[in-house]
Design a protein around this motif. Structure first.
Motif, PDB file in Angstrom:
ATOM      1  N   ILE A 207      -2.640   3.772  25.188  1.00  0.00           N
ATOM      2  CA  ILE A 207      -2.057   3.467  23.879  1.00  0.00           C
ATOM      3  C   ILE A 207      -2.001   4.740  23.043  1.00  0.00           C
ATOM      4  O   ILE A 207      -2.636   5.742  23.370  1.00  0.00           O
ATOM      5  N   ALA A 208      -1.244   4.675  21.945  1.00  0.00           N
ATOM      6  CA  ALA A 208      -1.068   5.849  21.084  1.00  0.00           C
ATOM      7  C   ALA A 208      -2.404   6.309  20.526  1.00  0.00           C
ATOM      8  O   ALA A 208      -3.141   5.533  19.916  1.00  0.00           O
ATOM      9  N   LYS A 209      -2.715   7.599  20.727  1.00  0.00           N
ATOM     10  CA  LYS A 209      -3.968   8.179  20.235  1.00  0.00           C
ATOM     11  C   LYS A 209      -3.709   9.318  19.258  1.00  0.00           C
ATOM     12  O   LYS A 209      -4.253   9.345  18.165  1.00  0.00           O
ATOM     13  N   THR A 210      -2.880  10.258  19.660  1.00  0.00           N
ATOM     14  CA  THR A 210      -2.614  11.406  18.801  1.00  0.00           C
ATOM     15  C   THR A 210      -1.589  11.043  17.740  1.00  0.00           C
ATOM     16  O   THR A 210      -0.871  10.039  17.852  1.00  0.00           O
ATOM     17  N   ASP A 211      -1.504  11.863  16.698  1.00  0.00           N
ATOM     18  CA  ASP A 211      -0.516  11.638  15.638  1.00  0.00           C
ATOM     19  C   ASP A 211       0.894  11.663  16.196  1.00  0.00           C
ATOM     20  O   ASP A 211       1.754  10.869  15.780  1.00  0.00           O
ATOM     21  N   GLN A 212       1.150  12.569  17.129  1.00  0.00           N
ATOM     22  CA  GLN A 212       2.487  12.669  17.698  1.00  0.00           C
ATOM     23  C   GLN A 212       2.841  11.417  18.496  1.00  0.00           C
ATOM     24  O   GLN A 212       3.958  10.912  18.418  1.00  0.00           O
ATOM     25  N   GLU A 213       1.889  10.904  19.263  1.00  0.00           N
ATOM     26  CA  GLU A 213       2.135   9.682  20.041  1.00  0.00           C
ATOM     27  C   GLU A 213       2.392   8.500  19.112  1.00  0.00           C
ATOM     28  O   GLU A 213       3.254   7.666  19.386  1.00  0.00           O
ATOM     29  N   LYS A 214       1.683   8.442  18.001  1.00  0.00           N
ATOM     30  CA  LYS A 214       1.886   7.355  17.043  1.00  0.00           C
ATOM     31  C   LYS A 214       3.255   7.467  16.371  1.00  0.00           C
ATOM     32  O   LYS A 214       3.914   6.463  16.118  1.00  0.00           O
ATOM     33  N   ARG A 215       3.666   8.708  16.075  1.00  0.00           N
ATOM     34  CA  ARG A 215       4.999   8.907  15.490  1.00  0.00           C
ATOM     35  C   ARG A 215       6.088   8.508  16.488  1.00  0.00           C
ATOM     36  O   ARG A 215       7.097   7.899  16.104  1.00  0.00           O
ATOM     37  N   ASN A 216       5.884   8.860  17.757  1.00  0.00           N
ATOM     38  CA  ASN A 216       6.863   8.504  18.785  1.00  0.00           C
ATOM     39  C   ASN A 216       6.991   6.986  18.913  1.00  0.00           C
ATOM     40  O   ASN A 216       8.101   6.452  19.047  1.00  0.00           O
ATOM     41  N   LEU A 217       5.855   6.313  18.861  1.00  0.00           N
ATOM     42  CA  LEU A 217       5.867   4.860  18.959  1.00  0.00           C
ATOM     43  C   LEU A 217       6.560   4.239  17.751  1.00  0.00           C
ATOM     44  O   LEU A 217       7.352   3.302  17.886  1.00  0.00           O
ATOM     45  N   MET A 218       6.297   4.759  16.552  1.00  0.00           N
ATOM     46  CA  MET A 218       6.935   4.245  15.349  1.00  0.00           C
ATOM     47  C   MET A 218       8.443   4.468  15.383  1.00  0.00           C
ATOM     48  O   MET A 218       9.221   3.629  14.917  1.00  0.00           O
ATOM     49  N   THR A 219       8.863   5.583  15.954  1.00  0.00           N
ATOM     50  CA  THR A 219      10.291   5.870  16.088  1.00  0.00           C
ATOM     51  C   THR A 219      10.981   4.812  16.934  1.00  0.00           C
ATOM     52  O   THR A 219      12.075   4.341  16.602  1.00  0.00           O
ATOM     53  N   LEU A 220      10.340   4.420  18.025  1.00  0.00           N
ATOM     54  CA  LEU A 220      10.909   3.384  18.886  1.00  0.00           C
ATOM     55  C   LEU A 220      10.940   2.028  18.176  1.00  0.00           C
ATOM     56  O   LEU A 220      11.909   1.286  18.278  1.00  0.00           O
ATOM     57  N   LYS A 221       9.872   1.714  17.436  1.00  0.00           N
ATOM     58  CA  LYS A 221       9.800   0.420  16.747  1.00  0.00           C
ATOM     59  C   LYS A 221      10.922   0.238  15.741  1.00  0.00           C
ATOM     60  O   LYS A 221      11.402  -0.875  15.513  1.00  0.00           O
ATOM     61  N   THR A 222      11.325   1.318  15.099  1.00  0.00           N
ATOM     62  CA  THR A 222      12.310   1.225  14.025  1.00  0.00           C
ATOM     63  C   THR A 222      13.723   1.530  14.490  1.00  0.00           C
ATOM     64  O   THR A 222      14.644   1.572  13.684  1.00  0.00           O
ATOM     65  N   ASN A 223      13.915   1.741  15.790  1.00  0.00           N
ATOM     66  CA  ASN A 223      15.218   2.131  16.327  1.00  0.00           C
ATOM     67  C   ASN A 223      15.951   0.899  16.846  1.00  0.00           C
ATOM     68  O   ASN A 223      15.683   0.421  17.955  1.00  0.00           O
ATOM     69  N   VAL A 224      16.891   0.378  16.058  1.00  0.00           N
ATOM     70  CA  VAL A 224      17.606  -0.830  16.477  1.00  0.00           C
ATOM     71  C   VAL A 224      18.556  -0.553  17.641  1.00  0.00           C
ATOM     72  O   VAL A 224      18.881  -1.458  18.409  1.00  0.00           O
ATOM     73  N   LEU A 225      19.003   0.689  17.784  1.00  0.00           N
ATOM     74  CA  LEU A 225      19.838   1.031  18.935  1.00  0.00           C
ATOM     75  C   LEU A 225      19.033   0.949  20.236  1.00  0.00           C
ATOM     76  O   LEU A 225      19.543   0.519  21.268  1.00  0.00           O
ATOM     77  N   PHE A 226      17.781   1.374  20.178  1.00  0.00           N
ATOM     78  CA  PHE A 226      16.911   1.277  21.350  1.00  0.00           C
ATOM     79  C   PHE A 226      16.703  -0.179  21.739  1.00  0.00           C
ATOM     80  O   PHE A 226      16.797  -0.553  22.909  1.00  0.00           O
ATOM     81  N   LEU A 227      16.428  -1.024  20.742  1.00  0.00           N
ATOM     82  CA  LEU A 227      16.259  -2.450  21.010  1.00  0.00           C
ATOM     83  C   LEU A 227      17.546  -3.036  21.584  1.00  0.00           C
ATOM     84  O   LEU A 227      17.519  -3.798  22.555  1.00  0.00           O
ATOM     85  N   GLY A 228      18.684  -2.662  20.984  1.00  0.00           N
ATOM     86  CA  GLY A 228      19.963  -3.164  21.470  1.00  0.00           C
ATOM     87  C   GLY A 228      20.246  -2.748  22.901  1.00  0.00           C
ATOM     88  O   GLY A 228      20.700  -3.563  23.721  1.00  0.00           O
TER      89      GLY A 228
END
Length: 278
Positions: A207-228
């Motif tokens: 799971i996300a541990k570092t700040d960068q990994e958490k930012r990467n995960l948040m980017t995916l969560k908010t990306n509606v194109l990725f979900l689409g």
């Protein structure tokens, strides 16, 4: 940050009301995103004026005030979404009053209240309507990949998107009650959080541990194109399309949304499991 004000019960209510009124999927997804944007802005307005002392009691007052009119504002969002969608089934004030009478028997509403509420919602969001929803993204991606005319593909992807919203929407609204001990930590995370955490575990083995990994995960969560893109790819799993063609489509989707193909493929498989379970 989307999905702050959209818990599953709200999504479910919007789906049931639009189904009851025979409104299209565009109306419900515009309404979902409009309600989310409005409630976030409305919350901060109420919070700044009524919770200046930041006590537990003031927080309760904010929650009571917001919840007391939430059903009315929800119907106003549906009204605006219906007008934006230009759906043949027009949602008039009389219909809104009928629905409110069914879902909120403790309150009384009239034409004037409904009209003023609709104007308040529209003003609060800056007189701007959601221009692009996940449903729009899916429709564009289906056309761009040549899948638009594939039999049942459009209906299938809408069903998958509905499933995502009904089952895996994150409950951000639980975070604040947790601070005050109203709920425990195990209740904070919903299926949506697990969905994206599962995806990251597949990619990184943890799971996300570092700040960068958490930012990467948040980017995916908010990306509606990725979900689409993930929903489109998941849709072809149900369409008897061979694995090699699936990989080609996955690569094309990756180019279109600028997300790694493996991430799209992994998310599509997670959605497939979810759909089969449901």
């Amino acid at each position: 940050m989307p999905f702050v004000a959209i818990p599953v019960p709200i999504v479910s209510a919007i789906f049931k009301i639009t189904e009851h009124l025979y409104l299209g999927p565009d109306t419900r997804y515009i309404a979902i995103h409009l309600y989310d944007k409005f409630m976030c802005k409305y919350f901060w307005e109420v919070y700044k004026t009524e919770a200046a002392d930041h006590t537990e009691n003031s927080w309760s007052q904010v929650c009571r005030k917001i919840s007391s009119q939430s059903k009315l504002y929800l119907m106003s969002c549906l009204q605006l979404a219906n007008k934006m969608d230009s759906h043949p089934k027009n949602l008039g004030i009389s219909q809104v009053l009928d629905i409110l009478q069914c879902i909120d028997k403790k309150s009384e509403y009239n034409h004037s209240v409904v009209f003023l509420s609709e104007f308040k919602v529209f003003k609060m969001v800056g007189f701007r309507m959601p221009f692009c929803t996940p449903l729009n993204c899916i429709q564009v991606l289906l056309a761009a990949t040549g899948l638009k005319d594939t039999p049942n593909m459009q209906d299938l992807t809408i069903t998958l998107l509905d499933l995502v919203y009904l089952q895996v929407q994150i409950h951000y609204y639980l975070l604040e009650p947790y601070r005050y001990g109203i709920i425990n930590e195990t209740e904070i995370y919903s299926q949506r959080e697990k969905l994206y955490s599962h995806l990251q575990c597949l990619a990184q083995r943890h799971i996300a541990k570092t700040d960068q990994e958490k930012r990467n995960l948040m980017t995916l969560k908010t990306n509606v194109l990725f979900l689409g893109a993930s929903i489109v790819l998941c849709g072809i799993f149900f369409s008897c399309i061979d694995a090699e063609t699936g990989r080609i489509i996955s690569s094309k989707l990756s180019d279109l949304v600028d997300i790694e193909s493996d991430n799209i493929w992994d998310m599509a498989n997670i959605l497939l499991v979810l759909a089969i379970q449901e």
